[in-house]
Design an enzyme around this catalytic site. Structure first.
Site, PDB file in Angstrom:
ATOM      1  CD  GLU A  25      -9.735  -1.947   8.173  1.00 10.14           C
ATOM      2  OE1 GLU A  25      -8.870  -2.561   8.823  1.00 10.14           O
ATOM      3  OE2 GLU A  25      -9.544  -1.511   7.026  1.00 10.14           O
ATOM      4  CG  ASP A  84      -7.509  -5.659   4.773  1.00  8.67           C
ATOM      5  OD1 ASP A  84      -6.881  -5.978   5.792  1.00  8.67           O
ATOM      6  OD2 ASP A  84      -7.665  -4.483   4.406  1.00  8.67           O
ATOM      7  CD  GLU A 126     -20.927 -15.443   6.589  1.00  8.85           C
ATOM      8  OE1 GLU A 126     -21.255 -16.062   7.619  1.00  8.85           O
ATOM      9  OE2 GLU A 126     -20.163 -15.905   5.729  1.00  8.85           O
ATOM     10  CD  GLU A 183      -2.903  -1.282   2.285  1.00  9.64           C
ATOM     11  OE1 GLU A 183      -2.631  -0.710   3.350  1.00  9.64           O
ATOM     12  OE2 GLU A 183      -3.951  -1.901   2.078  1.00  9.64           O
ATOM     13  CE  LYS A 225      -3.723  -6.892   7.387  1.00  8.49           C
ATOM     14  NZ  LYS A 225      -4.428  -5.758   6.746  1.00  8.49           N
ATOM     15  NE  ARG A 227       0.882  -5.720   9.499  1.00  9.02           N
ATOM     16  CZ  ARG A 227      -0.026  -5.021   8.832  1.00  9.02           C
ATOM     17  NH1 ARG A 227       0.325  -4.122   7.944  1.00  9.02           N
ATOM     18  NH2 ARG A 227      -1.307  -5.235   9.041  1.00  9.02           N
TER      19      ARG A 227
HETATM   20  C1  BDP Z   1      -6.124  -2.393   5.973  1.00  6.25           C
HETATM   21  C2  BDP Z   1      -6.464  -1.061   6.522  1.00  6.25           C
HETATM   22  C3  BDP Z   1      -5.354  -0.072   6.461  1.00  6.25           C
HETATM   23  C4  BDP Z   1      -4.101  -0.697   7.032  1.00  6.25           C
HETATM   24  C5  BDP Z   1      -3.784  -1.973   6.292  1.00  6.25           C
HETATM   25  C6  BDP Z   1      -2.679  -2.760   6.958  1.00  6.25           C
HETATM   26  O1  BDP Z   1      -7.569  -0.580   5.815  1.00  6.25           O
HETATM   27  O2  BDP Z   1      -5.760   1.046   7.182  1.00  6.25           O
HETATM   28  O3  BDP Z   1      -3.044   0.172   6.940  1.00  6.25           O
HETATM   29  O4  BDP Z   1      -4.874  -2.833   6.296  1.00  6.25           O
HETATM   30  O5  BDP Z   1      -3.001  -3.721   7.647  1.00  6.25           O
HETATM   31  O6  BDP Z   1      -6.995  -3.267   6.600  1.00  6.25           O
HETATM   32  O7  BDP Z   1      -1.517  -2.443   6.790  1.00  6.25           O
END
Ligand code: BDP
Length: 710
Positions: A393, A365, A511, A285, A360, A319
């Site tokens: 989130e 996500d 869900e 990102e 994760k 990560r």
């Molecule tokens: C997403 C989020 C973002 C985080 C990213 C992360 O929307 O804000 O920075 O993951 O985990 O879930 O790095």
């Protein structure tokens, strides 16, 4: 009752129950150093027993003649001659023995003794006075919290990325706050559920955390948390040598860069001698990372691993959330879900031994349902840490009740069948399956300054359960919830039954009204991740796609015809997902692109299931306010009203969800609902039919639903 004490209220038991308790006459905590967890445990026990049983016990640091509750490490017990049975304690584990006139709480280390004390207190607070004698060991050594707190050096008070409970308890205006009361209270909560580490700043890290003022501030944070056995670590920004150090590069193999990070590590160690480690989000990102310099992710991780190596047992949590958020949507084979395995599979064996990979739970996500990330199982020579989210989130941002342990347990109990051998995710992240010393759990919690910590009293059950599951992932999610409820609201059966029923219904309901059959949470993907916005699911660079058109829906992730993702699993699991027939319905659209008229195992078509599920889920949410009324008068008014407000809101928002999603797919597919509900809203008053005769500005609560966040 504003929620600040969470599940550690130590509320007085009813008098008759108090009378039934027979506890020793004094407390002996075998360490009088004020910063030590054993000392803290003695004080906590004193406070707890005073609250629960109204007994004011003396606390000594050496054995006394009378009957006592003795707290200490195995070593301290051995020194003072206390007789112990043969024990087999792992790191942070404890032995708890309760007999009428004597209670022994023995930790493998100081932290373990503190955890045992909290366990004893939890029993007392629930009016449980049974005699026990057992050992308890955590499932994994790493049991951490991640905070995504920003430094906000441009002025405002420390915001939190994806935090829904007010500003940061750690940062304000680019600095670490002066008053760290909330920080030590947070550590208190963490310790009570066996959590032993925290990363205090956002994974999208601000380099200014490393300036000299803030280094000293980090020392203060660590000091505030140390008595609770919580070790502190930080997120790092890969580009810091350039942006903060003014070097020309951040190349992980560059001598100057290596030296720069070495100096930072030394400095950190000087301020925080028991520094826990660093968390790194790299090449994801738009964050910088080693790939920017044509180096591998392992080169990047090892750079930090070597910098911190000379200073104790700190670790690097690297990560696995590495992907490019500008994915080309026209490329039919492009799939963000493939990224983690693509990037990390070949790096197994290339990481230093103080590196773990933080993964994760799903490949995308934190969605309402995802298959288990296939990366679990591909790292045999490097420890794996599972990343969960307590902060909701994508799941209603604490404005919706969603009890998450059933979701987490679905993941933790999943069998990856690596090499055709049993390979439960929980055994991979305990380190057992691949014989790893370092492995475990991290959860993004994002508490804020709101007195309820998460902005919602009921959301705290997720935080509590996270600690309990990291300690023992086989624990039952209902009994965890019942313990939490008794500690938070009291032991009345109606309270326990009401909260249990609503909570256990909440994830399936969510869900159902937000996105089922594995299509993900159909939320606003490119914005706040809140509320329905199915049209944002396609045509975005983040790759969270549904590939819906007039006739069909779902991401084809098969090997034979799709993105190849299902081939990232090990043979038996891969074969199950490859075939439409054997893919479970709840992940059907995750793995396959099918016509809306495709029949599910239930016999319903995909589209009719969509319609029905959205109605069913929203209908369950409609019952929450009514269910909650049962506890009126049984709990304090303040928390009753605050929860009632949120449940009422959720009930309404679930309708918005239901109609937005159903109407969207009706519009797209032109297939009518068999019950003719979709697109038909006889009770709705449309905004166009109303007339505005002025407005008044009001304070919006919850604040995060307000424009401008105020
Ligand atoms: C997403 C989020 C973002 C985080 C990213 C992360 O929307 O804000 O920075 O993951 O985990 O879930 O790095």
């Amino acid at each position: 009752e504003n929620g600040i004490d969470a599940w550690l209220r130590y509320a007085a038991l009813p008098c008759d129950v108090q009378k039934a308790a027979s506890i020793p006459a004094g407390i002996v905590a075998l360490n009088d150093t004020k910063t030590s967890p054993v000392y803290t445990a003695g004080q906590e026990l004193h406070k707890g027993i005073l609250g629960i049983l109204r007994k004011d016990l003396a606390v000594a640091s050496t054995p006394t003649n009378g009957s006592s509750i003795t707290i200490g490490t195995v070593d301290a017990f051995t020194l003072t001659g206390g007789a112990l049975p043969e024990l087999d304690l792992k790191g942070d584990g404890f032995w708890l023995s309760i007999k009428n006139d004597s209670v022994q709480i023995v930790g493998q280390n100081e932290r373990g003794a503190l955890y045992g004390t909290f366990q004893y207190l939890s029993m007392l607070a629930q009016g449980n006075f049974t005699e026990v004698a057992y050992e308890s060991n955590p499932s994994a050594p790493i049991r951490w919290v991640n905070q995504w707190d920003n430094m906000d050096d441009t002025g405002t008070h420390g915001s939190i990325e994806r935090g829904y409970a007010g500003p940061s308890i750690f940062f304000a205006e680019g600095l670490i706050v002066e008053d760290l009361t909330r920080v030590s209270q947070y550590a208190h909560l963490m310790a009570s559920i066996g959590l032993n580490g925290i990363i205090v700043n956002n994974v999208n890290a601000n380099v200014n955390l490393l300036n000299s003022t803030n280094m000293a501030g980090l020392g203060r944070i660590a000091d505030a948390m140390r008595p609770w056995g919580v070790r502190m670590g930080i997120s790092l920004n890969f580009d810091s040598p350039r942006t903060l150090g003014k070097l020309t590069t951040a190349d992980p193999l560059d001598e100057g860069v290596i030296q720069w990070w070495g100096d930072i590590a030394t400095d950190l160690h000087n301020h925080v001698p028991d520094f826990a480690g660093v968390l790194v989000k790299a090449n994801s990102e738009s964050q910088p990372g080693p790939l920017t310099y044509n180096r591998t992710l392992a080169d990047g991780a090892n750079l930090f691993a070597r910098a911190i190596k000379p200073h104790g047992d700190a670790i690097v949590m690297f990560r696995a959330f590495v992907y490019d958020n500008k994915i080309n949507q026209t490329n039919w084979k492009a799939d963000r879900a493939n990224a983690a395995v693509d990037f990390f599979r070949d790096l197994d064996g290339k990481f230093d031994d103080n590196v773990v990979v933080q993964i994760k739970y799903g490949p995308i996500d934190f969605q309402v349902r995802e298959p288990v990330s296939p990366l679990f199982g591909h790292l045999e020579q490097t420890g794996s840490v599972i990343e969960l989210q307590v902060t909701q989130e994508y799941l209603g941002q604490q404005c919706h009740l969603v009890y998450l342990p059933p979701l987490w347990k679905t993941i933790l109990n999943f069998d990856m069948k690596v090499d055709n051998k049993p390979s439960l995710v929980r055994d991979i992240v305990s380190g057992e399956r691949f014989n790893q010393k370092l492995a475990g759990y991290a959860a993004v919690v994002n508490v804020g300054t709101n007195t309820s910590w998460l902005g919602s009293h009921l959301a705290m059950s997720n935080f509590y359960a996270y600690g309990r599951l990291a300690w023992e992932p086989t624990s039952d999610d209902v009994s965890i919830l019942e313990d939490w409820t008794r500690l938070t609201f009291g032991s009345d059966r109606t309270i326990i039954d009401t909260i249990t029923k609503m909570s256990m219904e909440s994830w399936p309901a969510h869900e159902n009204y937000t996105g089922n059959l594995g299509i993900q949470s159909l939320t606003d993907i490119t914005g706040p991740h809140y509320g329905p916005k199915p049209q944002s699911q396609d045509g975005n660079g983040w790759g969270q796609w549904t590939r819906a058109d007039a006739n069909s829906i779902g991401m084809d992730r098969t090997v034979w015809n799709g993105t190849g993702y299902s081939g990232q699993y090990f043979s038996e699991v891969a074969a199950m997902y490859e075939d439409v027939e054997t893919t479970p319905d709840d992940l059907l659209l995750w793995f396959h692109h099918v016509p809306y008229t495709q029949k599910l195992k239930s016999g319903k078509t995909v589209i009719q299931h969509f319609y029905d599920a959205h109605y069913d889920g929203a209908a369950v949410a409609q019952t929450f306010p009514k269910q909650w009324e049962a506890v009126k008068g049984l709990i304090d008014t303040e928390r009753y009203e605050e929860v009632a407000f949120r449940l009422e809101y959720q009930a309404g928002h679930a309708l918005v969800w239901r109609d937005a999603i159903n109407d969207f797919y009706f519009n797209m597919s032109s297939i009518k609902d068999e019950q003719d509900r979709v697109g038909n809203h006889p009770w709705r008053i449309e905004a166009e039919d109303m007339e505005l005769d002025g407005y008044t500005v009001i304070q919006v609560d919850p604040f995060e639903t307000a424009s401008g966040f105020h």
